[in-house]
Design a protein around this motif. Structure first.
Motif, short mmCIF file in Angstrom:
data_model
loop_
_atom_site.label_atom_id
_atom_site.label_comp_id
_atom_site.label_asym_id
_atom_site.label_seq_id
_atom_site.Cartn_x
_atom_site.Cartn_y
_atom_site.Cartn_z
N GLY A 72 -16.06 2.63 1.39
CA GLY A 72 -15.97 2.07 0.04
C GLY A 72 -15.18 2.94 -0.91
N ASP A 73 -15.79 3.26 -2.06
CA ASP A 73 -15.11 4.03 -3.11
C ASP A 73 -14.71 5.43 -2.67
OD1 ASP A 73 -15.30 1.91 -4.87
OD2 ASP A 73 -17.12 2.65 -5.84
N GLU A 74 -15.37 5.97 -1.66
CA GLU A 74 -14.97 7.29 -1.16
C GLU A 74 -13.50 7.29 -0.72
OE1 GLU A 74 -18.88 9.25 0.94
OE2 GLU A 74 -17.81 7.67 2.05
N VAL A 75 -13.05 6.16 -0.18
CA VAL A 75 -11.69 6.08 0.35
C VAL A 75 -10.68 6.21 -0.79
CG1 VAL A 75 -10.05 4.70 1.68
CG2 VAL A 75 -12.49 4.66 2.27
N SER A 76 -10.81 5.39 -1.83
CA SER A 76 -9.86 5.50 -2.93
C SER A 76 -10.01 6.81 -3.67
CB SER A 76 -9.92 4.31 -3.88
OG SER A 76 -11.16 3.74 -3.94
N ASP A 77 -11.22 7.34 -3.75
CA ASP A 77 -11.40 8.65 -4.38
C ASP A 77 -10.69 9.75 -3.58
OD1 ASP A 77 -12.82 7.58 -6.47
OD2 ASP A 77 -14.79 8.20 -5.72
N ASP A 126 0.40 5.61 -7.09
CA ASP A 126 -0.34 4.58 -7.82
C ASP A 126 -1.60 4.22 -7.03
OD1 ASP A 126 -1.29 2.28 -9.04
OD2 ASP A 126 0.60 1.17 -8.88
N VAL A 127 -2.64 5.01 -7.21
CA VAL A 127 -3.85 4.83 -6.42
C VAL A 127 -4.59 3.55 -6.79
CG1 VAL A 127 -6.04 5.88 -5.71
CG2 VAL A 127 -4.04 7.31 -6.05
N ASP A 128 -4.46 3.07 -8.01
CA ASP A 128 -5.11 1.81 -8.37
C ASP A 128 -4.58 0.66 -7.52
OD1 ASP A 128 -6.76 3.03 -10.25
OD2 ASP A 128 -5.37 2.64 -11.91
N PHE A 131 0.83 -1.20 0.00
CA PHE A 131 0.00 0.00 0.00
C PHE A 131 0.87 1.26 0.00
CE2 PHE A 131 -2.17 3.42 2.23
CZ PHE A 131 -3.38 3.48 1.57
N TYR A 132 1.83 1.34 0.93
CA TYR A 132 2.65 2.55 1.04
C TYR A 132 3.66 2.68 -0.11
CZ TYR A 132 0.43 3.71 5.38
OH TYR A 132 -0.51 4.05 6.32
N GLU A 133 4.17 1.56 -0.62
CA GLU A 133 5.05 1.64 -1.79
C GLU A 133 4.27 2.20 -2.99
OE1 GLU A 133 6.46 -2.37 -1.93
OE2 GLU A 133 7.99 -2.00 -0.39
N ALA A 134 3.01 1.77 -3.14
CA ALA A 134 2.17 2.32 -4.21
C ALA A 134 1.91 3.80 -3.97
CB ALA A 134 0.86 1.54 -4.30
N PHE A 135 1.67 4.16 -2.73
CA PHE A 135 1.44 5.57 -2.38
C PHE A 135 2.67 6.40 -2.74
CE2 PHE A 135 -0.67 8.15 1.34
CZ PHE A 135 -0.90 9.22 0.48
N GLN A 136 3.85 5.89 -2.48
CA GLN A 136 5.08 6.61 -2.83
C GLN A 136 5.13 6.88 -4.34
OE1 GLN A 136 7.87 3.79 -1.08
NE2 GLN A 136 8.46 5.30 0.48
N ARG A 137 4.61 5.94 -5.13
CA ARG A 137 4.59 6.09 -6.59
C ARG A 137 3.35 6.83 -7.09
NH1 ARG A 137 5.25 0.62 -5.93
NH2 ARG A 137 3.23 0.21 -6.92
N MET A 149 -3.09 1.03 -4.58
CA MET A 149 -3.54 1.31 -3.22
C MET A 149 -4.96 0.79 -3.02
SD MET A 149 -2.14 5.24 -2.87
CE MET A 149 -2.87 5.58 -1.28
N ALA A 150 -5.86 1.11 -3.96
CA ALA A 150 -7.27 0.72 -3.85
C ALA A 150 -7.41 -0.80 -3.86
CB ALA A 150 -8.07 1.35 -4.98
N ALA A 151 -6.54 -1.50 -4.58
CA ALA A 151 -6.60 -2.96 -4.63
C ALA A 151 -6.24 -3.60 -3.30
CB ALA A 151 -5.68 -3.48 -5.74
N CYS A 152 -5.62 -2.84 -2.39
CA CYS A 152 -5.29 -3.34 -1.05
C CYS A 152 -6.50 -3.28 -0.11
CB CYS A 152 -4.14 -2.54 -0.45
SG CYS A 152 -2.57 -2.71 -1.36
N TYR A 153 -7.54 -2.57 -0.52
CA TYR A 153 -8.73 -2.38 0.30
C TYR A 153 -9.85 -3.35 -0.06
CZ TYR A 153 -7.22 2.30 2.00
OH TYR A 153 -6.58 3.34 2.61
N ALA A 154 -10.61 -3.77 0.94
CA ALA A 154 -11.85 -4.50 0.70
C ALA A 154 -12.87 -3.52 0.11
CB ALA A 154 -12.37 -5.08 2.01
#
Length: 157
Positions: A44-49, A20-22, A12-18, A24-29
């Motif tokens: 839900g989607d509010e989080v990745s948004d 790469d929100v997609d 999650f955090y390595e993606a955040f460093q890049r 990051m979002a894939a790490c979430y239920a």
């Protein structure tokens, strides 16, 4: 050997460093919940948004993370976001402690804690430093963030 949920936090955090929100979002239920001192309850989607909006606005953004720990149900990490706050052009270094709850190999709850008064002083300058502790100013910060996310989501739809 690294616990799979600790590896999930690191991913999650390595993606955040890049930014790469997609990933990051894939790490979430799908039914994830998120809260922090500004975005008090997202689902839900509010989080990745929210992450998409923040990443799209980030100027001079860097992120470091450490102290990742996890077991089958819970996890934690410390992370530091450094960036220029787009609304004021002021530099911010935000120290954040994160707590996670996992289900089926995904993050189902994500709770970030940081000092909103300290953040306000950095992001807003003298007004934030002097008044950032007050419920009125903290409420105004939350309301502006809520409106900003709603407007961003409406444009992205």
């Amino acid at each position: 050997m690294t616990h799979p949920n600790a590896a999930l936090i690191e991913r999650f955090y390595e993606a955040f460093q890049r930014r790469d929100v997609d990933t990051m979002a894939a790490c979430y239920a799908p039914d994830v919940t998120f809260s922090d001192p500004v975005f008090t309850q997202l689902h839900g989607d509010e989080v990745s948004d929210m992450w998409r909006m923040l990443v799209s606005r980030a100027q001079e953004f860097t992120l470091a993370f450490s102290h990742v720990a996890a077991d089958d149900g819970h996890g934690s990490a410390h992370w530091v976001a450094s960036y220029v706050f787009s609304q004021t052009g002021r530099a911010v270094v935000n120290q954040i402690d994160a707590r996670f709850v996992f289900r089926d190999g995904l993050i189902v709850e994500h709770r970030d804690r940081f000092d909103l008064w300290r953040w306000a002083g950095q992001a807003l300058g003298a007004k934030g430093a002097l008044l950032g502790w007050t419920p009125f100013v903290q409420g105004a910060i939350r309301e502006q963030a809520k409106r900003g996310l709603a407007a961003w989501r409406a444009r992205a739809a």
